[in-house]
Design a protein around this motif. Structure first.
Motif, short mmCIF file in Angstrom:
data_model
loop_
_atom_site.label_atom_id
_atom_site.label_comp_id
_atom_site.label_asym_id
_atom_site.label_seq_id
_atom_site.Cartn_x
_atom_site.Cartn_y
_atom_site.Cartn_z
N SER A 1 41.24 34.96 32.31
CA SER A 1 41.17 34.20 33.56
C SER A 1 40.75 35.09 34.73
CB SER A 1 42.53 33.56 33.86
OG SER A 1 43.51 34.55 34.14
N ARG A 2 41.07 36.36 34.67
CA ARG A 2 40.81 37.25 35.80
C ARG A 2 39.34 37.38 36.14
NH1 ARG A 2 43.89 42.46 33.81
NH2 ARG A 2 42.75 43.39 35.57
N VAL A 3 38.49 37.44 35.10
CA VAL A 3 37.07 37.67 35.37
C VAL A 3 36.40 36.45 35.98
CG1 VAL A 3 36.79 39.51 33.67
CG2 VAL A 3 36.49 37.13 32.95
N VAL A 4 36.76 35.27 35.50
CA VAL A 4 36.10 34.07 36.02
C VAL A 4 36.62 33.70 37.41
CG1 VAL A 4 37.65 32.44 34.86
CG2 VAL A 4 35.33 31.73 35.42
N VAL A 5 37.91 33.94 37.67
CA VAL A 5 38.44 33.68 39.01
C VAL A 5 37.85 34.64 40.03
CG1 VAL A 5 40.55 33.77 40.41
CG2 VAL A 5 40.56 32.58 38.22
N ALA A 6 37.77 35.91 39.68
CA ALA A 6 37.16 36.88 40.59
C ALA A 6 35.73 36.51 40.91
CB ALA A 6 37.23 38.28 39.98
N ASP A 7 35.00 36.04 39.89
CA ASP A 7 33.58 35.73 40.04
C ASP A 7 33.34 34.44 40.82
OD1 ASP A 7 30.78 35.70 39.63
OD2 ASP A 7 31.01 34.62 37.73
N ARG A 8 33.99 33.35 40.40
CA ARG A 8 33.63 32.03 40.91
C ARG A 8 34.55 31.49 42.01
NH1 ARG A 8 28.97 30.27 38.03
NH2 ARG A 8 29.13 28.61 39.59
N ILE A 9 35.75 32.05 42.14
CA ILE A 9 36.68 31.59 43.17
C ILE A 9 36.79 32.60 44.31
CG2 ILE A 9 39.04 30.86 43.65
CD1 ILE A 9 37.42 28.94 41.82
N GLU A 10 37.01 33.87 43.98
CA GLU A 10 37.20 34.89 45.00
C GLU A 10 35.90 35.57 45.41
OE1 GLU A 10 41.72 36.25 43.83
OE2 GLU A 10 40.06 37.12 42.70
N HIS A 11 34.85 35.41 44.60
CA HIS A 11 33.52 35.97 44.91
C HIS A 11 33.60 37.46 45.23
CE1 HIS A 11 32.10 31.85 44.90
NE2 HIS A 11 33.04 31.54 45.78
N ARG A 12 34.22 38.18 44.30
CA ARG A 12 34.34 39.62 44.46
C ARG A 12 34.05 40.32 43.14
NH1 ARG A 12 39.26 41.58 42.42
NH2 ARG A 12 40.74 39.93 41.85
N GLU A 13 33.68 41.56 43.22
CA GLU A 13 33.47 42.37 42.03
C GLU A 13 34.80 42.93 41.56
OE1 GLU A 13 30.64 45.45 42.49
OE2 GLU A 13 28.94 44.09 42.80
N ILE A 14 34.98 43.00 40.25
CA ILE A 14 36.14 43.68 39.70
C ILE A 14 35.66 44.74 38.71
CG2 ILE A 14 37.68 41.71 39.94
CD1 ILE A 14 37.40 41.28 36.89
N GLU A 15 36.51 45.69 38.48
CA GLU A 15 36.21 46.69 37.45
C GLU A 15 36.17 45.96 36.11
OE1 GLU A 15 35.02 50.40 36.55
OE2 GLU A 15 35.70 49.78 38.55
N PRO A 16 35.11 46.11 35.33
CA PRO A 16 35.00 45.39 34.06
C PRO A 16 36.20 45.61 33.13
CG PRO A 16 32.90 46.39 34.63
CD PRO A 16 33.90 46.90 35.62
N LEU A 17 36.64 44.54 32.49
CA LEU A 17 37.73 44.62 31.52
C LEU A 17 37.15 45.02 30.17
CD1 LEU A 17 39.81 41.41 32.39
CD2 LEU A 17 40.08 43.73 33.27
N THR A 18 37.21 46.29 29.89
CA THR A 18 36.66 46.81 28.64
C THR A 18 37.67 47.66 27.87
OG1 THR A 18 35.74 48.73 29.81
CG2 THR A 18 34.29 46.81 29.52
#
Length: 424
Positions: A331-348
């Motif tokens: 959920s973190r990646v899609v919320v950061a992208d489409r709701i918060e419109h911010r970059e996050i450190e990739p979850l790898t």
């Protein structure tokens, strides 16, 4: 600088709407509830009982007779009823629903954030024939593949006269429809999701049968990669609106389901990093202009140790909980992208965990390699991640997870009673 989301971030101001039913949707709802406390509105024809009881779901059932127009209308009405006060995030987890949302993007996009592929890219990558060509073009390892094109067969008379081609692939081999949707309305006795063909004569007769049944798409004929279920791997990814791969994880499959309608779905997996395959997946996603979630099916070829890509799905996959359980909550990646419109450190980076829908004794029955058995036992001592057994649901969820596990025992004893070297 990119920002890393905290382990338990406060809930952003948004509503989550999920389309569909089954484990893949429930696991999605669970991930958002674990991370943000979000209660998903699930719009479906008929829901499962766990969804009706879940603390993570608010179920909207349209009835078994509902069609595509009913579904789209219900989604639009739901968004309108909420008045546009908060962003509406719309997700799904089935190829047919991805296609539905893509086909009706014009009606839905004014109301929802919809992180799925554009129609052109979706059409290209969901075609297994095109995927084989893309692998060749971008240096991604794949099985030897040849394509049978039935699109030029005009009518029943032409189908009777049609001559199947010959193939430069050793038998036994594998065959499947290039696009699942093209085969959906075709009816014949030998119809399967995947055919395992033993001889040229069997393949010739099967191709003629498919042509006479009215199939007018392409078929993919591939070499059969040796090895049982434990040779399979899964790669999960997310690509944000800027084209950054912000989720990239992998797991080794230990056991797949073997019922005719669920053949190939992972039933047990251990998360593990597969560096070379992950890099090839990244290369494929970036080359195709991918956006949103993706799930790759990969198999290790025991003849050369190379991981070979079979297909990519334009969705996160039914087994998405292995990510959440390993510390990479999807959920973190899609919320950061489409709701918060911010970059996050990739979850790898993620923990090593055992994801399983089946009891451990049943799993160990099918894991025959001694080293793998030790690995499974070692990881299992730290606990097993079962998507149905969500602690927030209470005791009923544990009971339900156990009932599902027992049902799997019955299915395996019927359809795959003992392990084989090929998994068939």
């Amino acid at each position: 600088m990119p920002e890393t989301a905290p382990a338990a971030a406060p809930a952003p101001d948004f509503d989550l709407v999920l389309v569909g039913s089954g484990l893949g949707i429930y696991a999605f709802a669970r991930a958002f509830h674990e991370q943000y406390g979000t209660v998903a509105t699930i719009v479906t024809k008929v829901g499962l009982e766990p969804m009706r009881r879940s603390v993570a779901c608010d179920l909207v059932e349209l009835g078994s007779s509902a069609g595509d127009a009913d579904m789209v209308g219900a989604l639009v009405d739901l968004a309108v009823s909420r008045g546009g006060v908060r962003p509406q995030l719309l997700l799904c987890n089935a190829d047919s629903v991805v296609q539905l949302l893509s086909d009706h993007r014009e009606a839905l996009e004014p109301h929802y954030e919809i992180p799925i592929l554009d129609a052109e890219t979706l059409d290209r990558v969901s075609d297994k024939a095109e995927f084989a060509l893309l692998c060749e073009a971008h240096g991604v390892h794949a099985p030897h593949t040849e394509i049978v094109d039935m699109r030029g067969i005009e009518d029943a008379e032409a189908a009777e006269a049609w001559q199947p081609p010959t193939f430069d692939i050793p038998f036994p081999l594998v065959m499947k429809a290039a696009k699942t949707a093209d085969m959906a309305s075709v009816r014949f006795a030998a119809k399967k999701k995947v055919w395992f063909v033993q001889s040229p004569e069997e393949l010739d007769e099967l191709l003629r049968t498919i042509a006479r049944a009215g199939y007018r798409g392409r078929l993919v004929v591939q070499e059969l990669i040796p090895g049982d279920d434990t040779a399979m791997c899964s790669i999960t990814a997310y690509v944000d609106q800027q084209g950054r791969v912000t989720l990239l994880t992998s797991a080794r499959v230990l056991l797949e389901e073997h019922t005719p309608d669920a053949l190939g779905r992972p039933a047990a997996m251990i998360t593990t990093e597969l560096p070379e395959a992950l890099e090839q997946a990244r290369r494929m996603l970036e080359a195709t202009g991918w956006r949103g979630f993706a799930n790759f099916d990969v198999k290790e070829d025991p003849r050369d140790g190379v991981l070979k890509f079979f297909e990519v799905n334009p969705r996160i996959g039914r087994n998405l909980h292995y990510n959440t359980a390993a510390g990479a909550n999807v959920s973190r990646v899609v919320v950061a992208d489409r709701i918060e419109h911010r970059e996050i450190e990739p979850l790898t980076r993620y923990d090593e965990i055992l994801y399983s829908l089946v009891p451990l004794p049943l799993l160990l029955r099918y894991v025959t390699d001694p080293a793998q058995r030790r690995w499974v036992r070692t990881v299992a001592r730290r606990g097993t991640a079962n998507p149905w057994a969500y602690p927030a649901e209470g005791a009923w969820a544990k009971r339900y997870a156990w009932m599902v596990a027992l049902n799997h025992v019955k299915k395996f004893l019927r359809y795959y009673p003992r392990p084989t070297s090929t998994g068939f």
